[in-house]
Design an enzyme around this catalytic site. Structure first.
Site, PDB file in Angstrom:
ATOM      1  N   VAL A 159       2.515   1.749  -3.488  1.00  0.00           N
ATOM      2  CA  VAL A 159       1.580   2.223  -4.509  1.00  0.00           C
ATOM      3  C   VAL A 159       1.079   3.632  -4.194  1.00  0.00           C
ATOM      4  O   VAL A 159       0.947   4.468  -5.089  1.00  0.00           O
ATOM      5  CB  VAL A 159       0.408   1.232  -4.672  1.00  0.00           C
ATOM      6  N   GLU A 160       0.828   3.916  -2.933  1.00  0.00           N
ATOM      7  CA  GLU A 160       0.289   5.219  -2.548  1.00  0.00           C
ATOM      8  C   GLU A 160       1.311   6.349  -2.668  1.00  0.00           C
ATOM      9  O   GLU A 160       0.978   7.424  -3.146  1.00  0.00           O
ATOM     10  CB  GLU A 160      -0.246   5.178  -1.113  1.00  0.00           C
ATOM     11  N   SER A 161       2.547   6.105  -2.194  1.00  0.00           N
ATOM     12  CA  SER A 161       3.503   7.213  -2.087  1.00  0.00           C
ATOM     13  C   SER A 161       4.915   6.900  -2.559  1.00  0.00           C
ATOM     14  O   SER A 161       5.777   7.776  -2.478  1.00  0.00           O
ATOM     15  CB  SER A 161       3.585   7.668  -0.632  1.00  0.00           C
ATOM     16  N   TYR A 197      -5.524   0.133  -9.339  1.00  0.00           N
ATOM     17  CA  TYR A 197      -4.929   0.212  -8.005  1.00  0.00           C
ATOM     18  C   TYR A 197      -4.826  -1.179  -7.380  1.00  0.00           C
ATOM     19  O   TYR A 197      -3.772  -1.556  -6.860  1.00  0.00           O
ATOM     20  CB  TYR A 197      -5.784   1.133  -7.129  1.00  0.00           C
ATOM     21  N   ILE A 209       0.855  -1.198   0.000  1.00  0.00           N
ATOM     22  CA  ILE A 209       0.000   0.000   0.000  1.00  0.00           C
ATOM     23  C   ILE A 209       0.889   1.246   0.000  1.00  0.00           C
ATOM     24  O   ILE A 209       0.659   2.185  -0.767  1.00  0.00           O
ATOM     25  CB  ILE A 209      -0.954   0.012   1.210  1.00  0.00           C
TER      26      ILE A 209
END
Length: 181
Positions: A60-62, A166, A57
């Site tokens: 992928v997020e940051s 995502y 997570i």
């Protein structure tokens, strides 16, 4: 040693193999970095969430950039919305501090807690990942739609292409981080 096309071709093949190995190493390193292992492992263990999922997570997020901020206002490594973080702090009986969302320790704590909440709510890791991106209310509504979910428990179709992508990206990252953690 005499020059021949056969020897020349052999050196070219060896050289290409070395270049490919170097490329694969840097590709894996650049696209799937790993930082904050201590915090990931600590909060994964505290909340009973797979550390591979948490790292994926974050990736992928940051891309493990602690100062990340989205155009929609999500903050930090796990891209937590301040309103969600405030709600989580209320649930935990803690003081909310929006600036602390840029702190890796605080952000991973809040984000992992939220992941556990979503996993418990939906009873399914894929649905939790989808809800992390699209929102829990959105996923709850999708599960009620028989064109999107036959059993009301598992999504058969994701209407948002961004959210579908995502989920694919998180699951791909999970394969990589399963070997790194």
């Amino acid at each position: 040693m005499k020059f021949s096309i056969k020897n020349y071709a052999k050196y070219i093949i060896y050289g290409l193999a070395v270049v490919c190995l170097i490329f694969l190493f840097f590709y894996n390193y650049m696209l799937f970095p790993i930082k904050y292992k201590k915090e990931i492992n600590l909060y994964s263990e505290n909340y009973g969430v797979d550390n591979v999922l948490v790292a994926s997570i974050i990736c992928v997020e940051s891309s493990f950039i602690k100062e990340a901020k989205s155009g929609k206002g999500a903050i930090g490594l796990m891209q937590i919305m301040p309103s969600t973080a405030k709600w989580i702090c209320e649930q935990k009986g803690e003081q909310f501090d929006q600036q602390k969302l840029f702190s890796p320790d605080y952000n991973i704590n809040i984000g992992t807690y939220y992941l556990k909440y979503l996993i418990n709510k939906f009873g399914d890791v894929d649905n939790a990942i989808i809800a992390y991106n699209a929102g829990e209310g959105t996923v709850s509504n999708w599960l009620k739609n028989d064109q999107l979910s036959q059993d009301g428990k598992k999504l058969d179709k994701i209407p948002y292409s961004e959210t579908s992508t995502y989920l694919t990206r998180v699951k791909r990252a999970m394969k990589v981080y399963a070997e790194k953690l």
